[in-house]
Design a protein around this motif. Structure first.
Motif, PDB file in Angstrom:
ATOM      1  N   ILE A  62       1.492  34.029   8.612  1.00  0.00           N
ATOM      2  CA  ILE A  62       2.491  34.629  10.023  1.00  0.00           C
ATOM      3  C   ILE A  62       3.162  33.521  10.263  1.00  0.00           C
ATOM      4  O   ILE A  62       2.350  32.796  11.213  1.00  0.00           O
ATOM      5  N   SER A  63       4.043  33.521  10.048  1.00  0.00           N
ATOM      6  CA  SER A  63       5.310  32.765  10.667  1.00  0.00           C
ATOM      7  C   SER A  63       6.373  33.596  11.907  1.00  0.00           C
ATOM      8  O   SER A  63       6.287  34.915  11.730  1.00  0.00           O
ATOM      9  N   ILE A  87      11.640  37.907  14.041  1.00  0.00           N
ATOM     10  CA  ILE A  87      10.895  38.364  12.720  1.00  0.00           C
ATOM     11  C   ILE A  87      10.035  38.006  12.773  1.00  0.00           C
ATOM     12  O   ILE A  87       9.473  36.856  12.419  1.00  0.00           O
ATOM     13  N   LEU A  88       8.810  38.806  12.578  1.00  0.00           N
ATOM     14  CA  LEU A  88       7.644  37.953  11.893  1.00  0.00           C
ATOM     15  C   LEU A  88       8.235  37.977  10.635  1.00  0.00           C
ATOM     16  O   LEU A  88       7.879  38.949  10.263  1.00  0.00           O
ATOM     17  N   VAL A  89       7.346  37.159   9.745  1.00  0.00           N
ATOM     18  CA  VAL A  89       7.650  36.614   8.538  1.00  0.00           C
ATOM     19  C   VAL A  89       5.901  36.206   7.532  1.00  0.00           C
ATOM     20  O   VAL A  89       4.721  35.587   7.453  1.00  0.00           O
ATOM     21  N   ASP A  90       5.825  37.109   6.398  1.00  0.00           N
ATOM     22  CA  ASP A  90       4.276  36.626   5.563  1.00  0.00           C
ATOM     23  C   ASP A  90       4.392  35.318   5.221  1.00  0.00           C
ATOM     24  O   ASP A  90       5.198  35.543   4.204  1.00  0.00           O
ATOM     25  N   ASP A  91       4.347  34.356   5.730  1.00  0.00           N
ATOM     26  CA  ASP A  91       4.076  33.354   4.811  1.00  0.00           C
ATOM     27  C   ASP A  91       3.960  33.280   3.565  1.00  0.00           C
ATOM     28  O   ASP A  91       4.161  32.245   2.273  1.00  0.00           O
ATOM     29  N   VAL A  92       3.084  34.128   2.561  1.00  0.00           N
ATOM     30  CA  VAL A  92       2.911  34.163   1.679  1.00  0.00           C
ATOM     31  C   VAL A  92       3.359  34.867   0.426  1.00  0.00           C
ATOM     32  O   VAL A  92       4.071  34.329   0.168  1.00  0.00           O
ATOM     33  N   GLY A  94       6.623  35.594   1.800  1.00  0.00           N
ATOM     34  CA  GLY A  94       7.661  35.154   2.611  1.00  0.00           C
ATOM     35  C   GLY A  94       8.322  37.131   2.948  1.00  0.00           C
ATOM     36  O   GLY A  94      10.007  37.217   3.329  1.00  0.00           O
ATOM     37  N   GLY A  95       7.952  37.739   2.924  1.00  0.00           N
ATOM     38  CA  GLY A  95       8.490  39.162   3.221  1.00  0.00           C
ATOM     39  C   GLY A  95       8.696  39.092   4.652  1.00  0.00           C
ATOM     40  O   GLY A  95       7.493  38.690   5.269  1.00  0.00           O
ATOM     41  N   ARG A  96       9.687  39.967   5.300  1.00  0.00           N
ATOM     42  CA  ARG A  96       9.348  40.935   6.336  1.00  0.00           C
ATOM     43  C   ARG A  96       8.885  41.757   6.855  1.00  0.00           C
ATOM     44  O   ARG A  96       8.389  42.207   6.248  1.00  0.00           O
ATOM     45  N   MET A  97       7.634  41.802   8.060  1.00  0.00           N
ATOM     46  CA  MET A  97       6.670  42.088   8.129  1.00  0.00           C
ATOM     47  C   MET A  97       7.050  43.459   9.552  1.00  0.00           C
ATOM     48  O   MET A  97       6.595  44.769   9.406  1.00  0.00           O
ATOM     49  N   SER A  98       7.603  42.228  10.621  1.00  0.00           N
ATOM     50  CA  SER A  98       8.315  42.699  11.502  1.00  0.00           C
ATOM     51  C   SER A  98       9.271  42.479  12.439  1.00  0.00           C
ATOM     52  O   SER A  98       9.539  41.213  12.223  1.00  0.00           O
TER      53      SER A  98
END
Length: 258
Positions: A62-63, A87-92, A94-98
């Motif tokens: 997570i980034s 924004i929190l992003v899934d590194d794998v 690239g989707g926005r998580m929160s």
């Protein structure tokens, strides 16, 4: 009941901070457009402060992406406020998580924000929740009466959203009054944060130890002489109430008049 420290958090920004990648910038720019449409009647300026991006070591994969902005609000006599698009992003994938539009964070006037840093120290605020921090550094432009401060906000992920649980904690700063020929008196302040095992409304209490050092400078035939006047230390306990940690007036940022 005796209180035990779980972890001591010092104001250290880890080396995992990285410049925002092209894809991360694209995600932030799309969110900027969304916020501009949402903030009707306001002029949003995303260019005053740099974007911030950082991997979250405690949450692998997570980034954290942040786009600070300054909004000019016409209905408040063109008063300016700082906002944070997070924004929190899934590194794998690239989707926005929160995502979260934290606005208003503080007023922007004689004291203005200069940088926003992402703090990924281990803020384990509940038995299950891990928070991340944003440190906002701001200062005035006076050489005679300088003022600068850093304030800390804490956030926890909440599904597709993000919750602000600590707002405007003064963590370090300086202020003073000066004149000609080395005449100057000022204070430097630093805060140390500890997470306790005691709880308030299921959130661990925070202990803040503040150290204030006063200094004075005077002219002499041999040049400027600086001396330490005094050093004081005070401790405060922050408890969680009404969805946020309550901050005593002595530890609040001066820019929280909103």
């Amino acid at each position: 009941m005796k209180k035990y420290l779980v972890i001591i958090v010092w104001m250290f920004i880890s080396s995992l901070t990285h410049a925002c990648t092209l894809s991360e910038k694209g995600i932030l720019e799309a969110y900027q457009k969304k916020l501009s449409e949402r903030h009707q009647g306001q002029l949003l300026d995303f260019s005053q402060l740099e974007l911030a991006c950082k991997s979250w070591p405690a949450r692998k994969g997570i980034s954290i992406l942040v786009s600070p902005y300054v909004s000019t609000v016409a209905q408040h006599d063109d008063q300016r406020f700082l906002g944070l698009a997070i924004i929190l992003v899934d590194d794998v994938t690239g989707g926005r998580m929160s995502e979260f539009d934290d606005f208003p964070v503080s007023t922007v006037d004689a004291i203005s924000p200069r940088t926003v840093d992402i703090d990924t120290a281990a803020y384990k605020v509940t038995s299950k929740d891990l928070a991340f921090g944003l440190r906002i550094k701001q200062q005035n432009s006076s050489g005679v009466n300088p003022f600068g401060e850093e304030m800390l906000n804490l956030y926890v992920p909440d599904g597709t959203g993000i919750r602000n649980i600590l707002a405007g904690l003064f963590t370090s700063g300086y202020s003073g009054e000066g004149g000609e020929q080395c005449v100057f008196e000022g204070d430097n302040s630093t805060a140390f944060i500890s997470i306790l095992k005691t709880e308030s409304n299921k959130f661990y209490d925070l202990k803040v130890r503040q150290e204030v050092t006063s200094q004075v400078s005077r002219a002499s035939p041999n040049g400027c002489i600086e001396s330490l006047r005094k050093k004081t230390t005070k401790s405060y306990i922050l408890t969680f109430k009404n969805k946020k940690y309550e901050i005593p007036s002595q530890l609040k940022s001066l820019s929280l008049d909103k």
